[in-house]
Enzyme design. Structure first.
Site, mmCIF file in Angstrom:
data_model
loop_
_atom_site.group_PDB
_atom_site.id
_atom_site.type_symbol
_atom_site.label_atom_id
_atom_site.label_comp_id
_atom_site.label_asym_id
_atom_site.label_seq_id
_atom_site.Cartn_x
_atom_site.Cartn_y
_atom_site.Cartn_z
ATOM 1 N N ALA A 1 0.086 -0.599 -6.961
ATOM 2 C CA ALA A 1 1.642 -0.365 -6.500
ATOM 3 C C ALA A 1 2.509 -0.871 -7.665
ATOM 4 O O ALA A 1 3.286 -0.199 -8.257
ATOM 5 C CB ALA A 1 1.912 -0.939 -5.347
ATOM 6 N N ASP B 1 -7.903 -0.308 -14.567
ATOM 7 C CA ASP B 1 -8.260 -0.491 -13.200
ATOM 8 C C ASP B 1 -9.732 0.154 -12.652
ATOM 9 O O ASP B 1 -10.085 1.350 -13.043
ATOM 10 C CB ASP B 1 -7.193 -0.079 -12.362
ATOM 11 C CG ASP B 1 -6.845 -0.440 -11.028
ATOM 12 O OD1 ASP B 1 -8.008 -0.304 -10.085
ATOM 13 O OD2 ASP B 1 -6.053 -0.930 -10.391
ATOM 14 N N ARG C 1 2.474 3.880 -1.304
ATOM 15 C CA ARG C 1 2.892 2.754 -1.980
ATOM 16 C C ARG C 1 2.608 3.005 -3.404
ATOM 17 O O ARG C 1 3.064 2.086 -3.869
ATOM 18 C CB ARG C 1 2.362 1.302 -1.319
ATOM 19 C CG ARG C 1 0.829 1.423 -1.180
ATOM 20 C CD ARG C 1 0.380 0.040 -0.596
ATOM 21 N NE ARG C 1 -0.952 -0.223 -0.656
ATOM 22 C CZ ARG C 1 -1.998 0.106 0.123
ATOM 23 N NH1 ARG C 1 -1.747 1.218 1.084
ATOM 24 N NH2 ARG C 1 -3.312 -0.054 -0.270
ATOM 25 N N LYS D 1 -7.725 5.333 -10.581
ATOM 26 C CA LYS D 1 -6.185 4.779 -10.337
ATOM 27 C C LYS D 1 -5.763 4.823 -12.115
ATOM 28 O O LYS D 1 -4.599 5.267 -12.225
ATOM 29 C CB LYS D 1 -6.031 3.675 -10.084
ATOM 30 C CG LYS D 1 -6.445 3.566 -8.470
ATOM 31 C CD LYS D 1 -5.996 2.306 -7.867
ATOM 32 C CE LYS D 1 -6.043 2.067 -6.464
ATOM 33 N NZ LYS D 1 -5.839 0.805 -5.669
ATOM 34 N N ASP E 1 -4.372 -7.929 -7.352
ATOM 35 C CA ASP E 1 -4.437 -8.229 -5.763
ATOM 36 C C ASP E 1 -5.072 -9.524 -5.514
ATOM 37 O O ASP E 1 -5.432 -9.433 -4.218
ATOM 38 C CB ASP E 1 -4.648 -6.834 -5.060
ATOM 39 C CG ASP E 1 -6.069 -6.454 -5.433
ATOM 40 O OD1 ASP E 1 -6.646 -7.107 -6.079
ATOM 41 O OD2 ASP E 1 -6.471 -5.450 -4.700
ATOM 42 N N ASN E 2 -5.506 -10.183 -6.497
ATOM 43 C CA ASN E 2 -6.254 -11.204 -6.130
ATOM 44 C C ASN E 2 -6.302 -12.516 -7.040
ATOM 45 O O ASN E 2 -6.116 -12.158 -8.398
ATOM 46 C CB ASN E 2 -7.941 -11.038 -6.017
ATOM 47 C CG ASN E 2 -8.392 -10.738 -7.264
ATOM 48 O OD1 ASN E 2 -9.238 -11.530 -8.028
ATOM 49 N ND2 ASN E 2 -8.735 -9.406 -7.753
ATOM 50 N N CYS F 1 -17.486 -20.461 15.083
ATOM 51 C CA CYS F 1 -17.523 -20.278 16.537
ATOM 52 C C CYS F 1 -16.393 -19.365 17.319
ATOM 53 O O CYS F 1 -16.733 -18.846 18.340
ATOM 54 C CB CYS F 1 -17.314 -21.766 16.918
ATOM 55 S SG CYS F 1 -16.029 -22.925 16.723
#
Length: 698
Positions: free
Chosen positions: A106, A132, A143, A156, A204-205, A260
C-alpha cells in the site's frame, strides 16, 4: 506587536507568495488524505471531524534565499509546478536521485506514484530500485491502488513499477522479487548500497525494518521509514550522523495468547480463529510435509531426522501413521468420513474430556468456581446434518482433504453438498467415554512443562519403534506424494474451512461467531490499510525526501518525524532524536562516538600483529579480543602457540582459517566487520570501542 515577530510573518508571507502558483505533489498527498477522510466522515458519520481551521506547512523545504526568476520560470514540462516552488536546480537533483524502495504494498504503491509525479529518478543518472517478494492477492486491490483485478497472481514489484512508468515514462526503475535479508547480500551487496542516495522502507514487519536499518547505518545512508494502521500513520526520518537510527528504540513486544487459552479456554473470536489457523497448519500442511519426508527415504532415516525433536517425534509418527494407514482416502467418500470424525473429535469428544477433568461445579484451591471470569464453560455439539454450519465444516474440510491426497471431488457446490449429505449417513461414529488421568494444562507454566514429560509411562523410543513398524514402507507407496496446503487468506476454500472450524469452537464456548469477511481479516492478520492514511504518510515521507535531497547539510531541527490519527483527528510532528553518545577515554581525552561511527582499516595486508600495534599507537589501547561474527579470531586467553601463529597472518587470512569459509570477494563485497574488546594501556580498564570496518582491497 513585536517587530521581530512582524518581520518573521512578513518573511513567511513573501516565501508563500513566491511559490503560490506552484504545486508540490507530496503536499497535495498530505492535504488530500486529510480532506478525503473528512468527506468520508461526513458521509458515514464515523470518527470526529476537524472542527476548526486545518493548517499544514513544510516551510523548511523552501529555499533559504529567493531564487532567480530564470530558475523558477516555466519550462513547458510536467514539473513546472514543482520548479515554481523549488527551482530548476532542485528538480535536477530530484531527477538524479538513486533510491531503494523496499516493499511495493500500500505505502510502496503510493510512494511510487508520488515519485513519478515529482520526477524522482527521471534523469539519466537516477534510478529507483524496487523489491517485493510477494504476489498480488485479491484482498490487496482495496488498498494498493496501482493493482487491478487482472494483476492478481503477478509480482507486486513488477506491476507497481510498470504502473509508475506508465505515469512517468522518463522514470528509471529496476525491479526485483527478492527479500532484503542476510541471505540475499550477494544481490544487495556493497556496490549496490554504495550507489544509493537513500532508502525508503514500505514494510509490514519489524524484523525486515531492523535489517534494512542496519544496512543504512553501515553504509551511512538516509532512510525514510513509515507505517499505517487503519486511520493511524507515522513516519520517521533517519539522517546519518544526526539522528538516531530506527533500531535505537523498540516498541514493547506484543503479548501473545497463552497456549492454554487457545487449547482449552478461549473467550474471544480471535482465540478461536487462531486455534483454527493452527489446526489447519497441522493437518493440511505440516502432516503432508512429514508424510512426504517419510516417503523420500527409509523409515530409519526418517526416525533419525526426528532425533532432535524428542518431545514431538511421537506425535509426528502418530500423524504420519494415521495419514498413511486406514484413514488414507482413495475417494471423496473417505474424505467426508474423515471430516465427520474430526467434527466429533474436536467439538464433542475433546469438550467432553475437558468437562470430565473440570466439571461445572469444580472449585479452585481457594474455593472459587473454576469456571468463572474469562474461563467460559464449554458444551459439546451434537452433529446435525441440517445445520448449515455443521455441513459447511464437513464440506470444506473434506474438499481440502481431497486436494491434499489428489482425490477427485464433485463438480459443483450443489453436487458436493448432496454427496456429503449422502456419505455422512454411512459414517460410523464410535462411542466416546472420557478417560481418567488425562492431563490438561490450565496455566501457561503448566503448558510449558507438559511437553517435558511423556504422556504415558511407555518409553518414547520403544513406542516410536512400534509405530514405525506399523507404517507401510516407502517402497510399497512408490509414486505417492501429498500436496501440502499453505494457508492463503484469499483462497475461499481455505477460509471456508478455517471460518467454520472457528465458529464451531465459538459455539462450543458461547462466543459470538464471525462472518467470512471478518474471519478473513482476523485469520489473515490483515493490517487494515486505507487510502487516506496511506496518502498522508506517503506525502509526509516525500516531504522529508525533499529535505534530504535539497538540504543535505541542514540541521537536525529541519527534519520531522510525524504521527497522525485521522479518526480523532490528531496531527503531531517532532524533531528526530539525536543518536545516543558513548563517551570513551582515549589517551587521556574524552572521545564521543555514536552508532554511526566506526574505525576504518584500509590496509588489507595488515597482519594481526600490525593491528595490535596500530591500536596501541593510534588509540592507546590493548587489543584483548577480536571476533568476526560468532568466531573469535584473537583472545588474550588463547594458547601462546595459537596466538603467535595468528599474529603473523593477515587478518583476512585469520578470518578464513577460523571460519573455514571463503572470504567475501571484492568488488561486490568489500568489507569485513570485526568486533573488538580493548583495554586502556595505562589503567588496564576496559574501553568501549566501535566496530572495525576492514576493507578487503585498496
Amino acid at each position: 506587536a513585536d517587530p521581530a515577530e512582524l518581520d518573521a510573518c512578513a518573511a513567511a508571507v513573501r516565501r508563500l507568495a513566491r511559490g503560490a502558483r506552484g504545486v508540490l505533489s507530496p503536499v497535495c498527498s498530505v492535504v488530500g488524505g486529510v480532506v478525503a477522510q473528512e468527506v468520508l466522515k461526513a458521509c458515514s458519520g464515523k470518527f470526529m471531524p476537524v472542527t476548526g481551521w486545518f493548517h499544514f506547512d513544510a516551510e523548511e523545504v523552501l529555499p533559504d534565499e529567493p531564487l532567480a526568476p530564470a530558475d523558477v520560470a516555466p519550462r513547458g514540462d510536467r514539473y513546472d509546478g514543482q520548479v515554481a516552488v523549488l527551482g530548476a536546480a532542485a528538480q535536477s537533483r530530484l531527477e538524479a536521485l538513486r533510491y531503494f524502495l523496499v516493499g511495493a504494498g500500500a505505502i510502496g504503491c503510493e510512494m511510487l506514484k508520488t515519485w513519478a509525479l515529482m520526477g524522482v529518478a527521471a534523469g539519466p543518472e537516477g534510478v529507483v530500485h524496487v523489491t517485493d517478494m510477494d504476489h498480488i492477492e485479491k484482498s490487496n486491490l482495496s488498498r494498493q491502488f496501482l493493482f487491478r483485478a487482472t494483476d492478481i497472481g503477478s509480482a507486486k514489484s513488477t506491476t507497481a513499477a510498470a504502473a509508475a512508468e506508465a505515469m512517468n515514462p522518463a522514470m528509471r526503475l529496476r525491479v526485483y522479487e527478492t527479500k532484503v535479508a542476510p541471505d540475499t547480500e550477494a544481490v544487495f551487496n556493497d556496490d549496490f548500497f554504495e550507489s544509493l542516495s537513500g532508502v525508503c522502507t514500505a514494510l509490514d514487519n519489524v524484523e525486515a525494518r531492523l535489517y534494512v536499518d542496519q544496512r543504512c547505518v553501515f553504509y551511512h545512508l538516509p532512510m525514510v521509514e513509515s507505517g499505517t494502521l487503519g486511520t493511524k500513520g507515522n513516519t520517521q526520518v533517519v539522517v546519518p550522523g544526526k539522528t538516531e537510527n530506527y533500531g535505537a528504540t523498540r516498541d514493547p513486544p506484543e503479548r501473545g495468547v497463552p497456549v492454554c487459552t487457545l487449547k482449552h479456554f478461549p473467550n474471544q473470536i480471535e482465540h478461536t480463529l487462531q486455534w483454527a489457523r493452527e489446526w489447519f497448519e497441522e493437518v493440511m500442511k505440516q502432516t503432508p510435509e512429514d508424510v512426504n519426508r517419510y516417503l523420500q527415504g527409509t523409515p530409519e532415516e526418517f526416525l533419525a531426522s526426528l532425533a532432535n525433536q524428542q518431545n514431538m517425534k511421537l506425535d509426528v509418527l502418530q500423524r504420519v501413521r494415521d495419514a498413511l494407514g486406514g484413514s488414507r482416502p482413495t475417494s471423496f467418500e473417505h474424505c467426508v468420513a474423515w471430516a465427520r470424525l474430526r467434527f466429533e473429535e474436536l467439538y464433542a469428544n475433546n469438550i467432553k474430556q475437558l468437562l470430565h477433568n473440570f466439571p461445572l461445579d469444580k472449585l479452585t484451591s481457594t474455593g472459587q468456581p473454576f469456571w468463572s471470569g474469562a474461563k467460559k464453560p464449554p458444551s459439546p455439539i451434537v452433529f446435525d446434518a441440517e445445520d448449515p454450519l455443521h455441513l459447511s465444516f464437513v464440506c470444506a474440510v473434506a474438499r481440502l482433504r481431497a486436494a491434499v491426497y489428489g482425490v477427485g471431488t464433485p463438480a459443483g457446490e450443489a453436487e458436493e453438498r448432496a454427496a456429503v449429505r449422502e456419505h455422512i449417513q454411512g459414517v460410523v461414529v464410535p462411542e466416546f467415554t472420557p478417560r481418567s488421568g488425562v492431563s490438561i494444562a490450565t496455566t501457561e507454566e503448566e503448558a510449558k512443562q507438559q511437553p517435558a514429560a511423556p504422556v504415558t509411562a511407555l518409553d518414547i523410543d520403544q513406542e516410536c519403534q512400534r509405530l514405525l513398524g506399523e507404517l507401510p514402507t516407502p517402497a510399497s507407496l512408490a509414486g505417492l506424494r501429498l500436496r501440502p496446503l499453505d494457508f492463503d487468506k484469499d483462497d475461499d476454500g481455505h477460509m471456508h474451512a478455517v471460518a467454520a472450524a472457528s465458529n464451531l469452537r465459538a459455539v462450543n464456548y458461547g462466543i459470538g461467531t464471525a462472518d467470512l469477511h471478518t474471519s478473513r481479516g482476523i485469520a489473515g492478520k490483515i493490517i487494515p490499510a486505507i487510502a487516506t492514511t496511506t496518502a498522508l504518510v506517503a506525502g509526509y515521507s516525500c516531504i522529508e525526501m525533499y529535505k534530504l535531497a535539497l538540504k543535505p547539510d541542514a540541521a537536525v531541527e529541519t527534519f520531522k518525524n510525524n504521527f497522525a490519527n485521522l479518526a480523532l483527528p490528531l496531527f503531531t510532528s517532532s524533531e528526530p532524536n539525536p543518536p545516543a553518545v558513548t563517551t570513551s577515554v582515549i589517551k587521556g581525552e574524552e572521545w564521543k562516538w555514536t552508532t554511526w561511527d566506526r574505525v576504518d582499516i584500509s590496509q588489507p595486508d595488515m597482519t594481526l600483529q600490525d593491528l595490535i600495534d596500530y591500536m596501541a599507537s593510534e588509540y592507546g589501547v590493548e587489543l584483548a579480543m577480536l571476533s568476526y561474527g560468532v568466531s573469535i579470531l584473537y583472545s588474550q586467553f588463547m594458547s601462546r602457540k595459537k596466538v603467535e601463529e595468528r599474529k603473523r597472518m593477515r587478518v583476512p587470512d585469520v578470518v578464513a582459517a577460523v571460519t573455514k569459509k571463503p572470504l567475501p570477494q571484492p568488488p561486490a563485497n568489500k568489507f569485513l566487520i570485526l568486533e573488538l574488546i580493548v583495554n586502556d594501556l595505562d589503567s588496564g580498564d576496559e574501553v568501549e570501542f566501535p566496530y572495525l570496518r576492514w576493507r578487503l582491497a585498496e
